[in-house]
Motif scaffolding. Structure first.
Motif, PDB file in Angstrom:
ATOM      1  N   ALA A  33       0.813  -1.208   0.000  1.00 33.13           N
ATOM      2  CA  ALA A  33       0.000   0.000   0.000  1.00 33.13           C
ATOM      3  C   ALA A  33       0.850   1.263   0.000  1.00 33.13           C
ATOM      4  CB  ALA A  33      -0.935  -0.005   1.210  1.00 33.13           C
ATOM      5  N   ARG A  34       1.877   1.315   0.852  1.00 28.95           N
ATOM      6  CA  ARG A  34       2.649   2.554   0.983  1.00 28.95           C
ATOM      7  C   ARG A  34       4.155   2.354   0.980  1.00 28.95           C
ATOM      8  NH1 ARG A  34       0.015   5.009   6.304  1.00 28.95           N
ATOM      9  NH2 ARG A  34       1.832   6.366   6.195  1.00 28.95           N
ATOM     10  N   LEU A 175       0.591   0.832   8.171  1.00 27.99           N
ATOM     11  CA  LEU A 175       1.081   1.000   6.804  1.00 27.99           C
ATOM     12  C   LEU A 175       0.015   0.707   5.754  1.00 27.99           C
ATOM     13  CD1 LEU A 175       4.688  -0.481   6.992  1.00 27.99           C
ATOM     14  CD2 LEU A 175       4.049   1.903   6.590  1.00 27.99           C
ATOM     15  N   SER A 176      -1.057   0.017   6.144  1.00 28.61           N
ATOM     16  CA  SER A 176      -2.106  -0.299   5.176  1.00 28.61           C
ATOM     17  C   SER A 176      -3.109   0.841   5.018  1.00 28.61           C
ATOM     18  CB  SER A 176      -2.849  -1.576   5.592  1.00 28.61           C
ATOM     19  OG  SER A 176      -3.641  -1.349   6.753  1.00 28.61           O
ATOM     20  N   PRO A 178      -4.613   4.537   4.123  1.00 33.94           N
ATOM     21  CA  PRO A 178      -4.331   5.612   3.166  1.00 33.94           C
ATOM     22  C   PRO A 178      -3.844   6.856   3.894  1.00 33.94           C
ATOM     23  CG  PRO A 178      -6.696   5.359   3.483  1.00 33.94           C
ATOM     24  CD  PRO A 178      -6.061   4.215   4.200  1.00 33.94           C
ATOM     25  N   ALA A 179      -3.209   7.756   3.164  1.00 28.71           N
ATOM     26  CA  ALA A 179      -2.661   8.967   3.779  1.00 28.71           C
ATOM     27  C   ALA A 179      -3.743   9.811   4.429  1.00 28.71           C
ATOM     28  CB  ALA A 179      -1.904   9.776   2.726  1.00 28.71           C
TER      29      ALA A 179
END
Length: 223
Positions: A33-34, A175-176, A178-179
């Protein structure tokens, strides 16, 4: 393979010129994801003749791909630093990843700075089946809590959408996420729970895999 042997392979990779061929990267969803996209971009820029193929799966699937040779390098997660790697594989830390409670914005618990799992057990729970279920189950067991699993969902975005609709609470890796979260609030667990994302190489890695590991190590070490 020892780390001395790995360093020898790294030296060969550095002096062998531009790698060619393909590199198959097995990734767990939270890393994909990131964490992985900027590494993939940097590697593609540094090694344009290597064709990248990314395969996303659970920890179990990714480890199986590494063992069978379906993946040339892989990200895996380790709770408390523990993970069962295929024989001969080596792994190095890539990132730390906190486990967070996610709940509807405005929920009665959203004002808390942290949440005991026992509090989550009082509400409908949305279980992540994308690879985190064993860790979440272990967290609940350690807290002596029994989660009310009303839903079992693989995709993190689907979990967040369901939480935003007030269907339940969940626990997901940081970490999964979204911003920018919409309609959802994320809170650390109490006590804090953290897992480590590792980058694993097989016993006889390709030069391109070693080059990718070197790039990832430099990225991890940078401030």
């Amino acid at each position: 393979m020892t780390f001395t042997q790995l360093r020898i392979l790294q030296a060969v990779a550095r002096t062998g010129g531009q790698e060619r061929g393909s590199l198959r990267v097995g990734v767990i969803p939270s890393a994909n994801a990131r964490l992985l996209p900027p590494l993939l971009r940097r590697f593609a820029e540094a090694h344009p003749r290597v064709r990248l193929a990314v395969m996303e799966g659970s920890d179990h699937e990714v480890l199986e791909w590494l063992e069978t040779g379906a993946a040339d390098i892989a990200t895996v997660s380790a709770a408390a630093g523990k993970v069962s790697l295929p024989a001969g594989s080596v792994a190095r830390p890539l990132a730390a990843d906190r486990m967070l409670a996610v709940l509807l914005s405005g929920h009665e618990l959203s004002v808390r700075p942290s949440l005991p799992v026992a509090e989550l057990a009082r509400h409908p729970f949305i279980m992540s089946t994308g690879g985190c279920e064993p860790l979440i189950t272990a967290i609940a067991r350690a807290a002596g809590a029994s989660l009310k699993c009303h839903y079992r969902v693989r995709d993190t975005n689907s979990i967040l959408a369901m939480v935003a609709e007030g269907l339940g609470l969940s626990i997901v890796p940081e970490l999964s996420l979204p911003a920018h979260l919409s309609g959802v609030h994320a809170i650390p667990l109490e006590p804090a729970v953290e897992r480590t994302i590792l980058l694993a190489l097989p016993a006889d890695p390709l030069p391109a895999a070693v080059a990718f590991a070197e790039l990832a190590a430099a990225h991890h070490a940078s401030p």
